[in-house]
Design a protein around this motif. Sequence first.
Motif, PDB file in Angstrom:
ATOM      1  N   ARG A 161      46.448  38.966  51.545  1.00 47.00           N
ATOM      2  CA  ARG A 161      46.513  40.361  51.989  1.00 47.00           C
ATOM      3  C   ARG A 161      45.531  41.252  51.232  1.00 47.00           C
ATOM      4  O   ARG A 161      45.141  42.301  51.742  1.00 47.00           O
ATOM      5  N   ALA A 162      45.138  40.825  50.050  1.00 45.83           N
ATOM      6  CA  ALA A 162      44.161  41.584  49.278  1.00 45.83           C
ATOM      7  C   ALA A 162      42.734  41.238  49.669  1.00 45.83           C
ATOM      8  O   ALA A 162      41.777  41.808  49.126  1.00 45.83           O
ATOM      9  N   GLY A 163      42.561  40.299  50.590  1.00 41.77           N
ATOM     10  CA  GLY A 163      41.224  39.912  51.021  1.00 41.77           C
ATOM     11  C   GLY A 163      40.579  38.877  50.139  1.00 41.77           C
ATOM     12  O   GLY A 163      39.364  38.665  50.209  1.00 41.77           O
ATOM     13  N   ALA A 164      41.378  38.209  49.308  1.00 43.40           N
ATOM     14  CA  ALA A 164      40.849  37.165  48.424  1.00 43.40           C
ATOM     15  C   ALA A 164      41.697  35.904  48.568  1.00 43.40           C
ATOM     16  O   ALA A 164      42.333  35.452  47.619  1.00 43.40           O
ATOM     17  N   PRO A 165      41.736  35.310  49.771  1.00 44.27           N
ATOM     18  CA  PRO A 165      42.603  34.150  50.000  1.00 44.27           C
ATOM     19  C   PRO A 165      42.114  32.912  49.255  1.00 44.27           C
ATOM     20  O   PRO A 165      40.915  32.670  49.156  1.00 44.27           O
TER      21      PRO A 165
END
Length: 238
Positions: A161-165
């Motif tokens: 969800r933070a864009g760092a999967p």
Amino acid sequence: MFDAEEAAAALVAALAALGTPERARAEKAYLKSDLDFLGVTVPVLRKTVTATARAHPEPTRAELLAWVDALWLRSVHESRFAAIELLRLHLRVLTRAELPLVERLIRESAGWVYVDTLAEKVAGVLMGRDPADFATADAWAADEDFWVRRAALLSLLPGIRAGAPDLVRFDRHADAMLDEREFFIRKAIGWLLREIAKRDPAYVIAWTTAHRARMSGVTLREAIRRLPTADAARLRAG
């Protein structure tokens, strides 16, 4: 001096005054739980716990853990929910040393309504402070308890969800669990793919295409939910 048992009793009493017998019966039946229920809605429960937490001075780590323990030991749904909410609200005083506690609560929860928040909002955040701590999730992913395995998957959600999967870890764990018949594992894999698709639909299209033959219906439905219509239709058709 902070009295954890007194604080727990006061919070449960406040919650008891906000519930209804009708909702208590309905929720107990819905969750198929052996716990007692007070019949408090989730929004009201969260609002009450947040207000209670703000009314107290910031607890020390020891005080918080004692408060959580006093709430968790009560065989009451809302009390256990409140314990999890306190962990979530006071994450700043917790450390990676609490991961064994979180694992114990997950094992004792044996239900999505508790496991999902513990996995995503507590364990996932604690692990995210140091990538090395995701070794805990790796261990959970191979556990015999499917709720612990589900928690391993859902602990990846904060990063997604933070864009760092962590796509390498997702691929490893999801591939290893993809053939499982347990609904809550199948749903979790699809849920993560759905969240990844919000930012990286190409990855989800490629992953789903490569694994389509092994995916259950529930996993596929969740995975393609956020994909472009044409891609979703093609994957659905197999």
